[in-house]
Design a protein around this motif. Structure first.
Motif, short mmCIF file in Angstrom:
data_model
loop_
_atom_site.label_atom_id
_atom_site.label_comp_id
_atom_site.label_asym_id
_atom_site.label_seq_id
_atom_site.Cartn_x
_atom_site.Cartn_y
_atom_site.Cartn_z
N GLN A 600 0.63 -1.21 -0.06
CA GLN A 600 0.03 0.08 -0.04
C GLN A 600 0.76 1.35 0.05
O GLN A 600 2.04 1.25 0.37
CB GLN A 600 -0.76 -0.08 1.33
CG GLN A 600 -1.69 -1.30 1.36
CD GLN A 600 -2.74 -0.83 2.57
OE1 GLN A 600 -2.59 -0.20 3.47
NE2 GLN A 600 -3.61 -2.10 2.55
N LYS A 601 0.40 2.27 -0.62
CA LYS A 601 1.09 3.74 -0.61
C LYS A 601 0.21 4.69 -0.48
O LYS A 601 -0.86 4.69 -0.49
CB LYS A 601 1.88 3.70 -1.72
CG LYS A 601 1.00 3.52 -3.21
CD LYS A 601 2.16 3.59 -4.29
CE LYS A 601 1.17 3.50 -5.64
NZ LYS A 601 2.14 3.39 -6.76
N VAL A 602 0.73 5.93 0.09
CA VAL A 602 0.21 7.37 -0.04
C VAL A 602 0.82 8.09 -0.82
O VAL A 602 2.14 8.08 -0.74
CB VAL A 602 -0.06 7.87 1.54
CG1 VAL A 602 -1.10 6.67 2.17
CG2 VAL A 602 1.18 8.03 2.20
N ILE A 603 0.20 9.10 -1.44
CA ILE A 603 1.31 10.35 -2.09
C ILE A 603 0.72 11.60 -1.53
O ILE A 603 -0.47 12.00 -1.40
CB ILE A 603 0.93 10.11 -3.62
CG1 ILE A 603 1.46 8.84 -4.08
CG2 ILE A 603 1.40 11.32 -4.42
CD1 ILE A 603 1.05 8.46 -5.69
N GLU A 604 1.75 12.46 -1.17
CA GLU A 604 1.64 13.73 -0.54
C GLU A 604 2.38 14.83 -1.80
O GLU A 604 3.43 14.58 -2.04
CB GLU A 604 2.10 14.03 0.73
CG GLU A 604 2.21 15.05 1.41
CD GLU A 604 1.00 15.66 2.00
OE1 GLU A 604 0.74 16.95 2.15
OE2 GLU A 604 0.06 14.95 1.98
N ARG A 605 1.40 16.04 -1.95
CA ARG A 605 1.90 17.03 -2.82
C ARG A 605 2.67 17.85 -1.84
O ARG A 605 2.19 18.32 -0.79
CB ARG A 605 0.82 17.50 -3.52
CG ARG A 605 1.21 18.99 -4.45
CD ARG A 605 -0.01 19.35 -5.04
NE ARG A 605 0.33 20.43 -5.97
CZ ARG A 605 0.27 21.92 -5.44
NH1 ARG A 605 -0.08 22.08 -4.21
NH2 ARG A 605 0.47 22.68 -6.18
N ILE A 606 3.95 17.94 -2.19
CA ILE A 606 4.91 18.69 -1.10
C ILE A 606 5.37 20.26 -1.98
O ILE A 606 5.49 20.09 -3.15
CB ILE A 606 5.96 18.16 -0.54
CG1 ILE A 606 6.98 17.54 -1.64
CG2 ILE A 606 5.53 17.20 0.28
CD1 ILE A 606 8.14 16.84 -1.13
#
Length: 610
Positions: A600-606
């Motif tokens: 599983q993964k999560v993506i964050e806009r930085i």
């Protein structure tokens, strides 16, 4: 009234006595004579012959003026006689005529004082006579007038030439015959007149020796007279005493001087008591002596002398020498105005100052203001009065500091560094340039001196101003009034994103997600929370400038990858809680966190900041 008259006569006599001085009388045997002949050489006087109560006399006496004594000499060898006449010329005395006990005479004798001898000369080929006129002048002896043995009164005129011992007749006197006239010689002229003939006269005549002619001169401005004595001295002729116009003694011994230059007569002080008939006289050292002769029928034995110099007016300024302090200068006499500083007593008054007019003890050569007794070398200089009080140019009256500016221009005349040429040196408390318009303090003219004003060149900076924050200026000159770091957190506005809140500054800890940038990094700390494989993941900060933190609630194994906007992998890490993003350029990136067990993964806009 009688007392007043007596007092006047007494005072008159006293005044005469002040001018005439009594001298020794002749010895008693010869002190009562008339018609004697007297003459002088140097300091010695002589008297010879004459009438006396005992008859004709041939006595001969010498007078020493130095000792005031008489000495009898050998008798006159020409025999006793009276009514004779004589005169002197070139150091010798000529004497003759008159009468002896038998007849009238016309002989002529000469006396030489060098050997004290008498010598008989050629007799006059004229009629013998008594009371003639005789004048020895210019090498000749002139004889005339008189009472002849047969003719009575006469007016003829004869000349004896001394060099040739000869006589010649000249032009008669152009007037009435007379005897016992007055006479004297001056220069090239012989003068004679007055006398007794058909009346007694006061007319006067001049005989020109060279021109052998007669001219009438000014008559005596007084009563006629006869049988006095006469002489000349220093260019003036004198007639003294005699009987008046009634052939009697006059009340005073009248004395007159004749000035041939002006043809005028001047009366001089009379000799004491009444006038004398046929007295004798001689002059020694400027003093005339009157000797013997009767007055009012009584022989006078008292002899007197008078200083001719005291009554001479040699400079003809109208003042005699007893009135004139310089009788050789017509510009010096009592009528003159004193001319200061010429060294001359112009007005003959010692009380009139010629020098040291202010009487301060300093003459003009020493005194710079001789009309002010408060100005002289003994005074102390009083500065700034415009006066050289001590007469010393080296003692300054003005510009005491010698800076080239006097007190009217110099505001401190004791300091050469203060004058109109100086530059004002601010804040020294001195008006260096002597210009009140040039400010020494409060240069910005804001009403505050330097001690109160933190910037004295800016009128907008002073204790009355409101502090304007963040302008870098202490507007109100109060260090306690903050211009920056208003919240006093140690960071000025340039570093502090909120300078009114001490809790916000670069050193503060940013509280995530409260909308406040506590650490002044340009963004609020944003924390993103995700659930991954039963674990909570927090990502912060975002935006971030150097580091991104990944906080896991469990020990999850994961990969963290950062991709740029093109999908390229830029950074990849495994199980790192802090990712260094300093290498990233400013911009937007994607952070992917992937659970290695579940996939599983999560993506964050930085956002990568500065």
């Amino acid at each position: 009234m009688r007392l007043v008259f007596i007092f006047f006569l007494f005072m008159s006599f006293q005044l005469q006595a002040q001018d005439w001085v009594q001298v020794s009388s002749l010895p008693e045997s010869f002190n009562a004579t008339d018609h004697s002949f007297a003459f002088s050489f140097d300091d010695m006087g002589y008297i010879v012959s004459g009438n006396s109560i005992t008859g004709r006399r041939d006595d001969f006496y010498q007078y020493d003026s130095n000792t005031d004594t008489w000495t009898e000499l050998a008798p006159f060898p020409g025999g006793a006689r009276g009514f004779a006449i004589g005169d002197t010329w070139d150091g010798k005395a000529y004497f003759g005529f008159g009468a002896d006990d038998q007849s009238r005479l016309n002989d002529l004798w000469v006396f030489d004082p060098s050997d004290m001898t008498w010598t008989e000369l050629a007799s006059c080929p004229c009629e013998a006579r008594i009371h003639p006129a005789m004048v020895a002048q210019n090498g000749k002896v002139f004889v005339g007038l008189g009472g002849g043995s047969t003719s009575g009164n006469m007016n003829d005129w004869w000349a004896y030439d001394i060099a040739s011992n000869t006589w010649s007749q000249k032009v008669d006197l152009p007037s009435v015959p007379r005897h016992h006239p007055y006479q004297f010689g001056i220069g090239d002229f012989v003068y004679t007149g007055f006398g007794h003939g058909d009346g007694i006269f006061n007319d006067w005549y001049r005989y020109d020796i060279i021109g052998e002619s007669w001219t009438q001169a000014a008559s005596l401005p007084a009563e006629a007279r006869v049988a006095g004595t006469q002489f000349s001295y220093n260019g003036l002729g004198y007639v003294l005493s005699g009987d008046g116009e009634d052939h009697r003694s006059m009340d005073t011994g009248e004395f007159w001087a004749y000035d041939p230059a002006t043809d005028t007569w001047e009366e001089l002080p009379p000799h004491p008591e009444g006038s004398r008939w046929a007295p004798a006289s001689f002059v020694i050292n400027g003093e005339v002596y009157i000797i013997n002769g009767p007055s009012f029928g009584e022989y006078k034995t008292e002899n007197y002398k008078f200083n001719l110099e005291s009554n001479a007016d040699s400079d003809q300024d109208g003042f005699t020498s007893n009135e004139d302090c310089d009788d050789n200068n017509p510009d010096v006499n009592p009528d003159q105005t004193e001319i200061p500083y010429n060294g001359i007593d112009d007005d003959c008054n010692e009380m009139t100052l010629d020098d040291d007019l202010d009487e301060d003890g300093f003459v003009l050569a020493e005194d710079c203001d001789d009309e002010n007794p408060n100005i002289n070398p003994d005074q102390l200089e009083e500065p700034y009065n415009g006066i050289d009080d001590d007469c010393n140019e080296m003692t300054l009256d003005d510009d005491l500091d010698e800076d080239g500016f006097d007190l009217a221009e110099d505001c401190d005349d004791d300091n050469p560094n203060i004058n109109s040429d100086q530059l004002e040196e601010p804040y020294n408390g001195i008006d260096d340039d002597c210009n009140e318009m040039t400010l020494d303090d409060d240069l910005d003219e804001d009403g505050f001196v330097l001690a109160e004003d933190c910037d004295d060149e800016n009128p907008n900076i002073n204790p009355d101003q409101l502090e304007e924050p963040y302008n870098g200026i202490d507007d109100d000159c109060n260090e306690m009034t903050l211009d920056d770091d208003l919240d006093e957190d140690g960071f000025v506005l340039a570093e502090d994103c909120d300078d009114e809140n001490a809790e916000i500054n670069p050193d503060a800890e940013d509280i995530p997600n409260n909308g406040i940038d506590e650490d002044c990094d340009g963004m609020d700390l944003m924390t993103s929370s995700y659930e991954l494989a039963n674990s909570t993941i927090n990502i912060f900060p975002n935006p971030a400038s150097d580091m991104i933190n990944i906080d896991m609630s469990d020990n999850l194994k994961y990969n963290a990858n950062i991709y740029d906007s093109q999908g390229r992998l830029i950074i990849s890490t495994t199980n790192q809680s802090v990712i260094d993003i300093q290498i990233l350029t400013q911009g937007i990136y994607l952070l992917e966190i992937k659970d290695l067990n579940s996939g599983q993964k999560v993506i964050e806009r930085i956002v990568k900041g500065i």
